[in-house]
Design an enzyme around this catalytic site. Structure first.
Site, mmCIF file in Angstrom:
data_model
loop_
_atom_site.group_PDB
_atom_site.id
_atom_site.type_symbol
_atom_site.label_atom_id
_atom_site.label_comp_id
_atom_site.label_asym_id
_atom_site.label_seq_id
_atom_site.Cartn_x
_atom_site.Cartn_y
_atom_site.Cartn_z
ATOM 1 N N GLY A 14 0.831 -1.206 0.000
ATOM 2 C CA GLY A 14 0.000 0.000 0.000
ATOM 3 C C GLY A 14 0.859 1.246 0.000
ATOM 4 O O GLY A 14 1.855 1.308 0.703
ATOM 5 N N VAL A 26 17.016 8.182 1.091
ATOM 6 C CA VAL A 26 17.869 6.997 0.889
ATOM 7 C C VAL A 26 18.848 7.274 -0.245
ATOM 8 O O VAL A 26 20.062 7.033 -0.131
ATOM 9 C CB VAL A 26 17.008 5.742 0.571
ATOM 10 N N ARG A 75 1.603 -5.072 -5.849
ATOM 11 C CA ARG A 75 1.620 -6.318 -5.089
ATOM 12 C C ARG A 75 2.117 -7.391 -6.050
ATOM 13 O O ARG A 75 1.819 -7.358 -7.239
ATOM 14 C CB ARG A 75 0.220 -6.606 -4.541
ATOM 15 N N CYS A 76 2.915 -8.307 -5.544
ATOM 16 C CA CYS A 76 3.573 -9.277 -6.421
ATOM 17 C C CYS A 76 3.481 -10.671 -5.816
ATOM 18 O O CYS A 76 4.211 -11.004 -4.878
ATOM 19 C CB CYS A 76 5.037 -8.856 -6.600
ATOM 20 N N ASP A 106 3.707 -4.175 6.581
ATOM 21 C CA ASP A 106 3.886 -5.496 7.154
ATOM 22 C C ASP A 106 4.245 -6.565 6.114
ATOM 23 O O ASP A 106 5.222 -7.309 6.268
ATOM 24 C CB ASP A 106 2.521 -5.817 7.789
ATOM 25 N N GLY A 107 3.442 -6.636 5.046
ATOM 26 C CA GLY A 107 3.643 -7.654 4.011
ATOM 27 C C GLY A 107 4.980 -7.482 3.313
ATOM 28 O O GLY A 107 5.736 -8.444 3.129
ATOM 29 N N SER A 108 5.287 -6.257 2.952
ATOM 30 C CA SER A 108 6.535 -5.982 2.224
ATOM 31 C C SER A 108 7.747 -6.328 3.085
ATOM 32 O O SER A 108 8.734 -6.881 2.583
ATOM 33 C CB SER A 108 6.593 -4.498 1.848
ATOM 34 N N THR A 129 3.514 3.028 5.894
ATOM 35 C CA THR A 129 2.098 2.644 5.896
ATOM 36 C C THR A 129 1.292 3.675 6.680
ATOM 37 O O THR A 129 1.758 4.137 7.730
ATOM 38 C CB THR A 129 1.874 1.238 6.508
ATOM 39 N N ILE A 130 0.117 3.998 6.183
ATOM 40 C CA ILE A 130 -0.699 4.986 6.899
ATOM 41 C C ILE A 130 -1.287 4.389 8.177
ATOM 42 O O ILE A 130 -1.733 5.119 9.056
ATOM 43 C CB ILE A 130 -1.831 5.561 6.021
ATOM 44 N N ASP A 131 -1.286 3.052 8.297
ATOM 45 C CA ASP A 131 -1.983 2.403 9.418
ATOM 46 C C ASP A 131 -1.239 2.497 10.759
ATOM 47 O O ASP A 131 -1.834 2.240 11.804
ATOM 48 C CB ASP A 131 -2.212 0.910 9.116
ATOM 49 N N ASP A 133 0.836 0.447 11.999
ATOM 50 C CA ASP A 133 0.655 -0.840 12.690
ATOM 51 C C ASP A 133 1.920 -1.690 12.756
ATOM 52 O O ASP A 133 1.835 -2.908 12.887
ATOM 53 C CB ASP A 133 -0.478 -1.630 12.018
ATOM 54 N N ARG A 175 -7.501 -1.959 8.920
ATOM 55 C CA ARG A 175 -8.246 -3.225 9.083
ATOM 56 C C ARG A 175 -7.987 -3.895 10.423
ATOM 57 O O ARG A 175 -8.874 -4.430 11.052
ATOM 58 C CB ARG A 175 -7.849 -4.222 7.987
ATOM 59 N N LYS A 217 -26.890 16.117 22.767
ATOM 60 C CA LYS A 217 -26.245 16.671 21.585
ATOM 61 C C LYS A 217 -27.179 16.609 20.396
ATOM 62 O O LYS A 217 -28.080 15.773 20.342
ATOM 63 C CB LYS A 217 -24.993 15.862 21.267
HETATM 64 P P1 ADP Z 1 1.981 -4.085 2.716
HETATM 65 O O1 ADP Z 1 3.449 -4.070 2.560
HETATM 66 O O2 ADP Z 1 1.391 -2.708 2.536
HETATM 67 O O3 ADP Z 1 1.536 -4.761 4.003
HETATM 68 P P2 ADP Z 1 1.108 -6.441 1.161
HETATM 69 O O4 ADP Z 1 0.724 -7.230 2.350
HETATM 70 O O5 ADP Z 1 0.202 -6.458 -0.005
HETATM 71 O O6 ADP Z 1 1.355 -4.898 1.492
HETATM 72 O O7 ADP Z 1 2.540 -6.960 0.686
HETATM 73 C C1 ADP Z 1 3.208 -6.371 -0.409
HETATM 74 C C2 ADP Z 1 4.037 -7.370 -1.143
HETATM 75 O O8 ADP Z 1 5.023 -7.930 -0.269
HETATM 76 C C3 ADP Z 1 3.294 -8.584 -1.670
HETATM 77 O O9 ADP Z 1 2.616 -8.337 -2.874
HETATM 78 C C4 ADP Z 1 4.439 -9.578 -1.875
HETATM 79 O O10 ADP Z 1 5.140 -9.273 -3.040
HETATM 80 C C5 ADP Z 1 5.322 -9.253 -0.665
HETATM 81 N N1 ADP Z 1 4.993 -10.212 0.411
HETATM 82 C C6 ADP Z 1 4.001 -10.133 1.330
HETATM 83 N N2 ADP Z 1 3.970 -11.215 2.135
HETATM 84 C C7 ADP Z 1 4.968 -12.020 1.703
HETATM 85 C C8 ADP Z 1 5.473 -13.311 2.088
HETATM 86 N N3 ADP Z 1 4.917 -14.014 3.094
HETATM 87 N N4 ADP Z 1 6.511 -13.814 1.393
HETATM 88 C C9 ADP Z 1 7.088 -13.132 0.380
HETATM 89 N N5 ADP Z 1 6.663 -11.928 -0.036
HETATM 90 C C10 ADP Z 1 5.628 -11.372 0.601
#
Ligand code: ADP
Length: 326
Positions: A14, A26, A75-76, A106-108, A129-131, A133, A175, A217
């Site tokens: 995100g 950086v 997202r990948c 978190d995911g990245s 992240t704006i969250d 978290d 969320r 109110k």
């Molecule tokens: P965010 O970073 O905002 O939490 P996502 O959860 O969509 O966003 O994660 C972004 C990207 O990070 C995913 O599309 C994927 O490429 C990578 N990613 C997330 N979870 C995993 C994982 N368990 N293993 C490998 N890559 C991951």
């Protein structure tokens, strides 16, 4: 350290305001310290599609004030497979990139952690992240801007809410984390916040109604974090229609506008400090850490901690909100 000559940088997941300020920091800090820099487009996807460009100081001119990310984000799914990560590693080697700075949520950072361990590849994370978290950092890049955007929107909705004597549920992002909803509620003088952290413990809607809110109110505003548990603002409004039909309830979902806009001074400074700290960390032989900020001091947080631990909400803030909304 001696083996790092070129640093790759990407934004993933995100998007958040302030990511550009982080890219700038950086890049400039790396060049200042004698490294080469390569910008990787569309997050981890760019490592699979080979969208990589040499970055000089001019590449990051005039971007500190811009929302979004000049590197784009994506997202990948392929990066979640060992084959995908092998391809990514091969691309990095081909471009002679020796270390990676990942800006994302978190995911990245989970992806960065897995990749770093699999290939013994130096990775540094920046919490974007704006969250807000991520554990181990008081603030994440983008949170302050999103909070200010929410405040401006809610102030405007209040004007119409007051004119019509209505109950408004305003849904904000987060969320799994109620930082935006709770602090947004305090900042706007809202009646209450309904947040994921306590939605499994108590029925916050029933509590709200039974506390007799709105008695004195003529309008009420409740900030609701999007959540599968409560059903978000829509889910709660449906419940009000069914269970408390006396209330004239309206819903407003702020949605993606919360991610946009020029970053606040706070986010620009945070992103600049964290971006520079990412390069310091690599020079200090730090590996697989997220840059965090605690009590206004830069800290290094191991990926394992930043990702695995839940960042607790400060429950005294709930109490403050309750006291001030009488
Ligand atoms: P965010 O970073 O905002 O939490 P996502 O959860 O969509 O966003 O994660 C972004 C990207 O990070 C995913 O599309 C994927 O490429 C990578 N990613 C997330 N979870 C995993 C994982 N368990 N293993 C490998 N890559 C991951």
């Amino acid at each position: 350290m001696a083996d790092i000559k070129c640093i790759g940088i990407l934004t993933s997941g995100g998007d958040a305001p302030g990511m550009n300020a982080a890219i700038r920091a950086v890049t400039r800090s790396a060049i200042y310290n004698g490294f080469k820099v390569k910008g990787i487009y569309r997050g981890y996807k760019g490592l699979l599609t080979d969208e990589i460009e040499d970055f000089k100081t001019q590449n990051v001119s005039n971007i500190i004030q811009a929302g979004g990310t000049i590197l784009k984000t994506a997202r990948c799914k392929e990066f979640q497979t060992p084959e995908g990560r092998q391809l990514a590693y091969d691309t990095l080697r081909r471009h002679e990139i020796d270390a990676l700075v990942v800006i994302g949520g978190d995911g990245s950072l989970t992806g960065a952690r897995i990749f770093a361990n699999e290939f013994n590849f130096p990775c540094i994370g920046l919490p974007g992240t704006i969250d807000n978290d991520l554990f181990g950092t008081d603030k994440t890049i983008g949170y302050d801007t999103a909070l200010n955007t929410i405040m401006e929107c809610v102030d405007k909705i209040r004007d119409t809410a007051t004119s019509h004597e209505r109950l408004f549920f305003i849904e904000v992002m987060g969320r799994d984390a109620g930082f935006l909803a709770l602090n947004g509620a305090i900042a706007t003088g809202a009646e209450a916040a309904i947040i994921p952290e306590i939605s499994t413990e108590v029925d916050q809607l029933a509590e709200l109604i039974s506390n007799g809110f709105r008695k004195s109110k003529n309008s009420s505003i409740v900030l609701v974090a999007e959540s599968p548990v409560t059903g978000g603002a829509m889910g709660l409004a449906e419940r009000v229609h069914r269970e408390y039909p006396a209330y004239d309830v309206r819903v407003s979902i702020l949605g993606h506008l919360q991610r946009g806009g020029s970053p606040t001074a706070t986010d620009r400074i945070l992103a600049s400090r964290m971006g520079a700290a990412a390069i310091d960390a690599l020079m200090e032989d730090q590996r697989n850490v997220m840059i965090g900020i605690q009590n206004d001091q830069i800290v290094y947080v191991p990926f394992s901690k930043a990702i695995k631990n839940d960042k607790p909400i400060d429950r005294t803030l709930l109490e403050t909100l309750r006291k001030l909304s009488i």
